[in-house]
Design an enzyme around this catalytic site. Sequence first.
Site, mmCIF file in Angstrom:
data_model
loop_
_atom_site.group_PDB
_atom_site.id
_atom_site.type_symbol
_atom_site.label_atom_id
_atom_site.label_comp_id
_atom_site.label_asym_id
_atom_site.label_seq_id
_atom_site.Cartn_x
_atom_site.Cartn_y
_atom_site.Cartn_z
ATOM 1 N N ALA A 141 50.950 36.946 64.213
ATOM 2 C CA ALA A 141 51.596 37.688 63.136
ATOM 3 C C ALA A 141 51.128 37.126 61.795
ATOM 4 O O ALA A 141 50.546 36.043 61.739
ATOM 5 C CB ALA A 141 53.113 37.582 63.246
ATOM 6 N N LYS A 142 51.356 37.853 60.738
ATOM 7 C CA LYS A 142 51.072 37.346 59.389
ATOM 8 C C LYS A 142 51.828 38.212 58.399
ATOM 9 O O LYS A 142 52.135 39.368 58.702
ATOM 10 C CB LYS A 142 49.566 37.431 59.090
ATOM 11 C CG LYS A 142 49.109 36.480 58.000
ATOM 12 C CD LYS A 142 48.857 35.076 58.527
ATOM 13 C CE LYS A 142 48.477 34.118 57.426
ATOM 14 N NZ LYS A 142 48.048 32.811 57.963
#
Length: 413
Positions: free
Chosen positions: A102-103
């Site tokens: 994720a980011k």
Amino acid sequence: MGDALNAALSRLDDAAELLKLDPAIHQRLRRPRRVLEVSVPVRMDDGSIEVFTGWRVHHNTASGPGKGGIRFHQDVDADEVTALAVGMTFKNAVLGLPFGGAKGGVRCDPTTMSNAELERLTRRYTWEILPLLGPDRDIPAPDVNTDAQVMSWIMDTVSMSTDQATPAVVTGKPLLLGGSKGHVGATSSGVVICIRALFQELGLPVAGSRVVIQGFGKVGGPLAFLLHSAGMRVVAVSDVLGATVNPGGLDPIALANHVKETGTVAGFGGGDAIGRDKIWDIETEVVVPAALEGAIDVDVARRLRTRAIVEAANGPTLPEADPILHDRGIVTVPDILANAGGVTASYFEWVQNRAGYAWEEPLVAERLRTRMEESFHAVWARAVELDVSLRRAAFVVGVERVAETMAARGMYP
Ligand code: NAD
């Protein structure tokens, strides 16, 4: 599509080909699971309202909750955040961490904002992405221009909105709020572990060898100190404003003091001033890019006079430079392995939060070393077996692990 996303997908495609990956899994991996775009209205100190844009991307969550940092920067966009989320999926897999990729990011220039404005921005952004967050859903961490204070605000916003203390929803927190001993500096320690393992494979001694470091920030600063302590000669260091060189070795403590006083490595009395891009021409055993994306382009790849590159930064080498480095026999330890000390320490922090039991620093250091060494050797062995670069081998290891997990889970519904 942005350059960073193109680069990430081209490396995925290459690994898919080497693995003869199931085309259905390959197609699923080429797209993020979800991209949430949010608008973030913030009351500024002068009473006006400014509306920022933020994103949180889950690339793949087959192996566990999403894990990846949050970046505040004026150039952030959906493609960049997605590219970084793709990198996190495979970085977590290379390290064998039970996390997906994720980011997050908010498009803003935090250098022009007050602390109070940053707090309001962080809390509203957190509120907007709240449906994605949770210790079993998605666990953010610091990235460019975010730090332990920003993580504290996120932890508090989530905890207040659910009326449950939820320290395990973020990592990189202050110790007081459930942060882990040994988290600060873990990325730099991981880079040192990789350099030691690499030098052993190459038959090079660590003590007395030379290193050039680009960037003297949260990663490059502690790294210079750790490598100097290991007996290496830090012959040149650059930052955005200049560079300093000393063939006999720079004193990293004196350099850190100079940076504290002046804000830059330029003008350091213990070395000679050179242009920041001249560092690439210095003869050395290893170069560590620890600044921004895209630092090593085709021109730099042709100029370098080094045996090895160890990528502390994310995405410092452009895909076009990879074959040049490989043909010139310059061994590159890729970012998804070399800078994974930070996310590994984040995993330890999350484990401690969930157990409600803090580890002592030597235990954190020992477990970090073991996991980084095992991952390094798995990638090295794969590179030898396939006769490919360490970067291609790292993607093969990461993609294979995620693909096996996806196959084992099957597809819902
Ligand atoms: P930072 O902002 O603390 O430091 C960045 C440094 O790079 C500064 O010294 C800056 O002056 C220098 N710099 C910027 N542009 C430059 C240029 N053109 N030439 C030379 N120097 C330049 O950032 P950081 O946290 O140290 O992160 C550095 C890199 O490492 C980033 O790519 C980041 O994504 C990656 N990374 C960081 C961590 C972490 O734990 N902080 C973990 C994994 C990866």
